[in-house]
Design a protein around this motif. Structure first.
Motif, PDB file in Angstrom:
ATOM      1  N   THR A  76       8.344  10.897   3.458  1.00  0.00           N
ATOM      2  CA  THR A  76       8.237  11.376   4.846  1.00  0.00           C
ATOM      3  C   THR A  76       7.144  10.622   5.595  1.00  0.00           C
ATOM      4  N   ARG A  77       5.977  10.525   4.986  1.00  0.00           N
ATOM      5  CA  ARG A  77       4.868   9.806   5.625  1.00  0.00           C
ATOM      6  C   ARG A  77       5.198   8.321   5.729  1.00  0.00           C
ATOM      7  N   ARG A  78       5.788   7.760   4.677  1.00  0.00           N
ATOM      8  CA  ARG A  78       6.146   6.340   4.684  1.00  0.00           C
ATOM      9  C   ARG A  78       7.129   6.033   5.809  1.00  0.00           C
ATOM     10  N   THR A  79       8.127   6.876   5.981  1.00  0.00           N
ATOM     11  CA  THR A  79       9.118   6.669   7.041  1.00  0.00           C
ATOM     12  C   THR A  79       8.466   6.692   8.412  1.00  0.00           C
ATOM     13  N   GLY A 137       0.814  -1.222   0.000  1.00  0.00           N
ATOM     14  CA  GLY A 137       0.000   0.000   0.000  1.00  0.00           C
ATOM     15  C   GLY A 137       0.841   1.263   0.000  1.00  0.00           C
ATOM     16  N   LEU A 138       1.909   1.254   0.767  1.00  0.00           N
ATOM     17  CA  LEU A 138       2.794   2.419   0.781  1.00  0.00           C
ATOM     18  C   LEU A 138       3.495   2.588  -0.560  1.00  0.00           C
ATOM     19  N   GLY A 139       3.793   1.471  -1.222  1.00  0.00           N
ATOM     20  CA  GLY A 139       4.386   1.544  -2.559  1.00  0.00           C
ATOM     21  C   GLY A 139       3.434   2.172  -3.556  1.00  0.00           C
ATOM     22  N   VAL A 140       2.155   1.816  -3.471  1.00  0.00           N
ATOM     23  CA  VAL A 140       1.148   2.416  -4.356  1.00  0.00           C
ATOM     24  C   VAL A 140       1.025   3.909  -4.067  1.00  0.00           C
ATOM     25  N   ALA A 141       1.005   4.278  -2.803  1.00  0.00           N
ATOM     26  CA  ALA A 141       0.884   5.692  -2.436  1.00  0.00           C
ATOM     27  C   ALA A 141       2.055   6.516  -2.960  1.00  0.00           C
TER      28      ALA A 141
END
Length: 180
Positions: A161-164, A149-153
């Motif tokens: 920043t949000r992923r980290t 999901g984070l990869g898609v985002a």
């Protein structure tokens, strides 16, 4: 030819990744390409299999070099990088195209099931997780689903920043779930 296929998927998307374009990029004749891969679906699924296997081997080698200290954090960072890399982008192109292309879907569904199982096994091994413990299997799968999901985002904008921040929170929770 297989690497050229993934490069074309990333650069041109499914609609622009024709067998002619791939053959030209790979520097092979159209006849040679058709001899090995008679359809576009056969070509792209072979490319995904080849590169997924290669990337898994690279992840195993990278993980072997990791020190024991903060191993979980580093493994999650390695996996997160895999879910934002070119192979993931190419796979997403295929997933979306397969929704409306019956031939591609028929080729892709069993492939994705196999790749998904292998990625789960690899993650279990990299994290040294004991799936006999209640909740561990689900925690590993939740990790992979979160990373996907984070990869898609991250596709349309830099979401680092949000992923980290999310991954730092998840790493703490995962450590608790995996620790006996």
């Amino acid at each position: 030819m297989l690497e050229a296929t993934v490069d074309c998927l990333v650069e041109h998307g499914w609609s622009g990744t024709t067998t002619t374009v791939v053959a030209a990029r790979a520097g092979v004749s159209r006849g040679a390409q058709l001899h090995h891969y008679p359809t576009r679906a056969a070509l792209v699924t072979a490319a995904v299999v080849h590169l997924a296997e290669r990337r898994a081997a690279e992840l195993r080698a990278e993980a072997e070099a990791l020190p024991a200290a903060r191993r979980l954090d580093r493994v999650i960072d390695m996996l997160a990088a895999a879910f934002t890399g070119p192979l993931f982008v190419a796979a997403l192109e295929l997933w979306v195209a397969a929704r409306t292309d019956p031939e591609l879907r028929a080729a892709l569904v069993p492939l994705e099931a196999r790749v998904g199982r292998e990625m789960h096994r690899l993650t279990v091994a990299l994290l040294d997780a004991d799936e006999r413990r209640p909740g561990v299997r689900e925690a590993v799968q939740a990790t992979l689903d979160l990373l996907r999901g984070l990869g898609v985002a991250n596709l349309l904008t830099d979401d680092s920043t949000r992923r980290t921040a999310l991954l730092n929170t998840w790493k703490r929770q995962l450590a608790t779930l995996l620790t006996p």
